[in-house]
Design a protein around this motif. Sequence first.
Motif, short mmCIF file in Angstrom:
data_model
loop_
_atom_site.label_atom_id
_atom_site.label_comp_id
_atom_site.label_asym_id
_atom_site.label_seq_id
_atom_site.Cartn_x
_atom_site.Cartn_y
_atom_site.Cartn_z
N GLU A 174 43.44 57.10 -23.40
CA GLU A 174 43.67 57.28 -21.99
C GLU A 174 42.25 56.68 -21.38
N GLN A 175 41.04 57.02 -22.11
CA GLN A 175 39.83 56.73 -21.75
C GLN A 175 39.74 55.31 -21.75
N VAL A 176 40.17 54.43 -22.90
CA VAL A 176 40.28 53.28 -22.68
C VAL A 176 40.73 52.61 -21.77
N ARG A 177 42.08 52.94 -21.50
CA ARG A 177 42.68 52.45 -20.09
C ARG A 177 42.17 52.82 -18.97
N THR A 178 41.35 53.90 -18.78
CA THR A 178 40.59 54.00 -17.67
C THR A 178 39.55 52.95 -17.56
N LEU A 179 38.66 52.84 -18.61
CA LEU A 179 37.71 51.98 -18.47
C LEU A 179 38.09 50.48 -18.41
N ILE A 180 38.94 50.11 -18.94
CA ILE A 180 39.70 48.75 -18.59
C ILE A 180 40.08 48.55 -17.15
N ARG A 181 40.85 49.64 -16.67
CA ARG A 181 41.21 49.66 -15.28
C ARG A 181 40.00 49.63 -14.10
N GLN A 182 39.08 50.32 -14.73
CA GLN A 182 37.87 50.13 -13.98
C GLN A 182 36.95 48.98 -13.84
N HIS A 183 36.91 48.11 -15.00
CA HIS A 183 36.53 46.87 -15.27
C HIS A 183 37.39 46.00 -14.42
N ILE A 184 38.69 45.99 -14.38
CA ILE A 184 39.68 45.10 -13.37
C ILE A 184 39.25 45.43 -11.89
N LYS A 185 39.05 46.62 -11.58
CA LYS A 185 39.00 47.07 -10.11
C LYS A 185 37.83 46.55 -9.62
N THR A 186 36.67 46.88 -10.37
CA THR A 186 35.37 46.34 -10.12
C THR A 186 35.34 44.77 -10.02
N ALA A 187 35.85 44.29 -10.83
CA ALA A 187 35.91 42.62 -10.75
C ALA A 187 36.56 42.23 -9.39
N LEU A 188 37.53 42.68 -9.35
CA LEU A 188 38.34 42.12 -8.10
C LEU A 188 37.79 42.57 -6.87
N GLU A 189 37.28 43.61 -6.91
CA GLU A 189 36.43 44.17 -5.54
C GLU A 189 35.12 43.45 -4.90
N ASP A 190 34.48 43.05 -6.06
CA ASP A 190 33.06 42.30 -5.66
C ASP A 190 33.23 41.40 -6.84
N ILE A 191 34.00 40.53 -7.05
CA ILE A 191 34.13 39.21 -8.09
C ILE A 191 32.76 38.57 -8.24
N THR A 192 32.21 38.12 -7.29
CA THR A 192 30.82 37.57 -7.03
C THR A 192 29.85 38.11 -7.90
N SER A 193 29.63 39.17 -7.45
CA SER A 193 28.58 40.35 -8.11
C SER A 193 28.79 40.33 -9.56
N VAL A 194 30.03 40.58 -9.68
CA VAL A 194 30.20 40.97 -11.36
C VAL A 194 30.25 39.76 -12.34
N THR A 195 30.58 38.49 -11.61
CA THR A 195 30.56 37.22 -12.35
C THR A 195 28.70 37.02 -12.65
N VAL A 196 27.98 37.11 -11.41
CA VAL A 196 26.55 37.09 -11.71
C VAL A 196 26.01 37.75 -12.79
N PHE A 197 26.45 38.93 -12.60
CA PHE A 197 26.16 40.17 -13.61
C PHE A 197 26.34 39.62 -15.06
N ASN A 198 27.52 39.19 -15.35
CA ASN A 198 28.26 39.14 -16.66
C ASN A 198 27.43 37.63 -17.26
N ASP A 199 27.29 36.56 -16.40
CA ASP A 199 26.83 35.09 -16.73
C ASP A 199 25.31 34.97 -16.69
N GLU A 200 24.53 35.65 -15.95
CA GLU A 200 23.48 35.33 -15.29
C GLU A 200 22.54 36.07 -15.71
N TRP A 201 22.57 37.10 -16.20
CA TRP A 201 21.72 38.33 -16.61
C TRP A 201 20.47 37.68 -17.64
#
Lengths: 189, 189
Positions: free
Chosen positions: A78-105
Motif C-alpha cells: 500500500e505504501q508503494v501504491r501511495t507513492l506511485i499515485r502521488q508521483h502521477i498526481k503531482t506530475a499531472l497537476e504541475d507537469i511543467t515543474s515536475v519535468t524541469v525538476f526531473n530533467d534539468e537539476w
Amino acid sequence: MSPTKKRIFEEAARLFQEKGYPAASMRDLASRVDLSVSSLYSHIGGKEEILQKICFDNARHYLRVMAEVEKGPDDPAEQVRTLIRQHIKTALEDITSVTVFNDEWRHLSEPYLSEFAKMRKDYERRFIRIISNGQKRGQFTDLDPTIALFTMLTSLRWLHQWYPAKKGISKKALESNILAMLMHGLEKR
Amino acid sequence: MSPTKKRIFEEAARLFQEKGYPAASMRDLASRVDLSVSSLYSHIGGKEEILQKICFDNARHYLRVMAEVEKGPDDPAEQVRTLIRQHIKTALEDITSVTVFNDEWRHLSEPYLSEFAKMRKDYERRFIRIISNGQKRGQFTDLDPTIALFTMLTSLRWLHQWYPAKKGISKKALESNILAMLMHGLEKR
DNA sequence: GTCTATAACTTGATAGAC
DNA sequence: GTCTATCAAGTTATAGAC
C-alpha cells in the motif's frame, strides 16, 4: 509573491521544459512575459534562482510525501501504491515543474547541486527500504530493489510529452493503468 | 572513418551526455581530444553534425531490430521480450550514445528534427501494434497500449545514471530483472 | 591537418535615466 | 518597476599561414 514574479516563474518553467535550461535564454523569457530583460532582474536574482526554486520545491514536496507514507500503516504494497499515485498526481497537476525538476537539476551549480543530490539520494534510500520490507514479507517479487525503484520512477517521465496531446484518457484511467502496469506487469499469468 | 574523427565522435557523445548538447561547447570537445577548436573542423562539419549522426544511427538501428522482430515468429509476448532485451543490450553496449539519442534529439534543427520525429513515431506505432495483437490473443492485460509502451520505453532511461556505478550486478541479472519487472510487475500474485 | 587570430553573434547581467 | 544602452564573456565557425 507578486503577480509579475509569479508569471515570470511560470513562464520560465514552461521555457525550461521546452528548450532545456541551458538553451533557454533570459531574452526568450523576457519576451514571453512582455518585459525587457533588465526588468526581469527587478523581480528575480538571476536565471539559476528560478531553476533552484523549481528543483528544491519539488524535492521538498516528494520528501514530505515520503515522510507521511512512512508514518502511515506499515503495509509496503500500500505504501508503494501511495507513492506511485502521488508521483502521477503531482506530475499531472504541475507537469511543467515536475519535468524541469526531473530533467534539468543537473544544471544547478554548487553547492546547490550537492544539496539536491543529497535529498534525492535520501528519497531513493527510503523508497528502497519500503521495497525491501515488502520483499521480506513475501508481498513483492525478489527483484533487485534498486532496479524495481528506478523502473518505477523513470516510467513516469514520458507523461509530459504524451499526456497533454491525448485528451481522450482521464486522469483516473491513466493512474490505474500505470499502477497496474508497474504492480502487475504487462503479461497475464 | 579516420581514428581522429572516431575519437572526436566518441568524446563528443560523452560530453553531450554529461552536460547536455546545448551546454557542451566545441572548446570543451577540442580540449578533450587535445586539438585546437579549428582543427575539429578539418574532421567534422560542425557541432550539430555529431548530434545528427548519433540520433539517426540509433534510430535506424532500432527500426532495423523492429523489422526483424516483425519478420520473426508471430508471438506478441516473445516479440515484446525480444524488443526489451534489445533495448537493454543496446543501452549497455553503448550507453553514452543511447543516452544522447534519448535525451538530446530535440535539439536537432529542421528538417532533421521532423525526419527524426517521423522515424520515432513509426517505431512507436509498430510497437503498439504488437502490444494490441497480444491483447487480442489474451496474452496481455488490457492496459492502454500507449501507456504500456511508454512505461516500458522510459523505464530504461535511468540505466546510464545508475548502472556504471553499480558494478556488483551482471548484465544478465540486470536484463532478467528488468524483463521480470515489466512483464510481471512488482507485486506477487 | 595543425595552428593563431578573429569574425559574427548570443549569452547573463548591470548602469543609470525616468 | 520600467526602460535603453552596454558590458564582459562565451558561443560556433572561418581565414589563412605553415
